[in-house]
Design a protein around this motif. Structure first.
Motif, PDB file in Angstrom:
ATOM      1  N   ARG A  24       9.467   5.649  -0.117  1.00 25.14           N
ATOM      2  CA  ARG A  24       9.421   5.161  -1.303  1.00 25.14           C
ATOM      3  C   ARG A  24      10.822   4.767  -2.668  1.00 25.14           C
ATOM      4  NH1 ARG A  24       3.791   5.442  -1.902  1.00 25.14           N
ATOM      5  NH2 ARG A  24       2.998   3.513  -2.092  1.00 25.14           N
ATOM      6  N   GLY A  27      15.406   2.648  -0.131  1.00 25.14           N
ATOM      7  CA  GLY A  27      16.295   1.382  -0.369  1.00 25.14           C
ATOM      8  C   GLY A  27      15.093   0.588   0.057  1.00 25.14           C
ATOM      9  N   ARG A  28      15.748  -0.581   0.302  1.00 24.18           N
ATOM     10  CA  ARG A  28      15.385  -1.667   0.352  1.00 24.18           C
ATOM     11  C   ARG A  28      15.006  -1.541   2.131  1.00 24.18           C
ATOM     12  NH1 ARG A  28      17.594  -7.630   1.314  1.00 24.18           N
ATOM     13  NH2 ARG A  28      16.098  -8.977   1.265  1.00 24.18           N
ATOM     14  N   VAL A  29      13.942  -1.802   2.360  1.00 23.83           N
ATOM     15  CA  VAL A  29      13.784  -1.541   4.224  1.00 23.83           C
ATOM     16  C   VAL A  29      13.104  -3.459   4.517  1.00 23.83           C
ATOM     17  CG1 VAL A  29      11.893  -1.012   5.687  1.00 23.83           C
ATOM     18  CG2 VAL A  29      12.915   0.444   3.600  1.00 23.83           C
ATOM     19  N   ARG A  30      13.712  -4.171   5.530  1.00 19.93           N
ATOM     20  CA  ARG A  30      12.977  -5.085   6.099  1.00 19.93           C
ATOM     21  C   ARG A  30      13.428  -4.765   7.321  1.00 19.93           C
ATOM     22  NH1 ARG A  30      15.920  -8.267   9.245  1.00 19.93           N
ATOM     23  NH2 ARG A  30      15.846 -10.338   9.997  1.00 19.93           N
ATOM     24  N   GLU A  71      18.072   0.863   9.927  1.00 21.34           N
ATOM     25  CA  GLU A  71      18.325   1.517   7.844  1.00 21.34           C
ATOM     26  C   GLU A  71      19.961   1.215   8.286  1.00 21.34           C
ATOM     27  OE1 GLU A  71      16.702   4.818   5.324  1.00 21.34           O
ATOM     28  OE2 GLU A  71      16.930   5.966   7.728  1.00 21.34           O
ATOM     29  N   HIS A 142       4.350  -3.039   4.372  1.00 28.82           N
ATOM     30  CA  HIS A 142       4.174  -4.003   3.387  1.00 28.82           C
ATOM     31  C   HIS A 142       3.244  -3.327   2.613  1.00 28.82           C
ATOM     32  CE1 HIS A 142       6.938  -6.974   5.769  1.00 28.82           C
ATOM     33  NE2 HIS A 142       7.084  -5.493   6.514  1.00 28.82           N
ATOM     34  N   TRP A 147       7.268  -3.172   1.198  1.00 30.92           N
ATOM     35  CA  TRP A 147       8.682  -3.737   2.144  1.00 30.92           C
ATOM     36  C   TRP A 147       8.654  -5.117   2.162  1.00 30.92           C
ATOM     37  CZ3 TRP A 147       8.534   0.904   6.797  1.00 30.92           C
ATOM     38  CH2 TRP A 147       8.742   2.153   5.696  1.00 30.92           C
ATOM     39  N   THR A 148       9.819  -5.711   2.966  1.00 34.05           N
ATOM     40  CA  THR A 148       9.862  -6.803   3.272  1.00 34.05           C
ATOM     41  C   THR A 148      10.036  -6.988   4.935  1.00 34.05           C
ATOM     42  OG1 THR A 148      11.883  -7.503   2.504  1.00 34.05           O
ATOM     43  CG2 THR A 148      10.469  -7.306   1.118  1.00 34.05           C
TER      44      THR A 148
END
Length: 148
Positions: A24, A27-30, A71, A142, A147-148
């Motif tokens: 969590r 940061g942003r995780v794709r 990352e 997700h 996450w996206t």
């Protein structure tokens, strides 16, 4: 990718050690599915690395992990595999068997613990997981972490 020569275990010590990441706070995780049979770790591939035990007491073992995201810093996020049955446990996703286990045993992926890996900390590339099974794991990650 490193090998276990002269007693060195990739991912066990130093700046390329495998560590636990706060899913969590990363940061942003794709998450993406982009395996490439090139000897380098890629999301969608199962690779072998040293994985510390959850107690973080210096012990651990060499085991397969599923790379799920790259990352920006050049590290990777991954989740560990186990051949111990976890049927009905929402913290684990059943992925069946594959070439990562020479005995042909079914495997489960833990989604309650995320690992941060370094390319130099991985011992070897095992195989690419098919996209359908990767998507099962991705969907659960997700759901759990947004996450996206």
């Amino acid at each position: 990718m490193s090998t276990m020569t002269d007693g060195h275990v990739p991912g066990r010590h130093g700046p390329t050690a495998t560590t636990e990441a706060d899913p969590r706070a990363v940061g942003r995780v794709r998450t993406e599915y982009s395996p490439a049979r090139d000897g380098d770790p890629d999301p969608g591939e199962i690779v072998w690395t040293w994985v510390p035990y959850e107690e973080n007491d210096g012990r651990g073992k060499d085991r397969p992990v599923l790379v799920v995201a790259r990352e920006a810093a050049g590290t990777f996020l991954a989740v560990q595999l186990s051949s111990k049955a976890h049927d009905g446990d929402r913290e684990w996703v059943a992925i069946g068997s594959g070439p990562w286990d020479r005995s042909g045993r079914d495997s489960w992926v833990a989604v309650d613990r995320v690992l941060r890996l370094h390319e130099q900390g991985m011992r070897r590339e095992a195989c690419a997981l098919d996209q359908g099974r990767f998507n099962l794991v991705r969907h659960r990650l997700h759901e759990r972490y947004g996450w996206t």
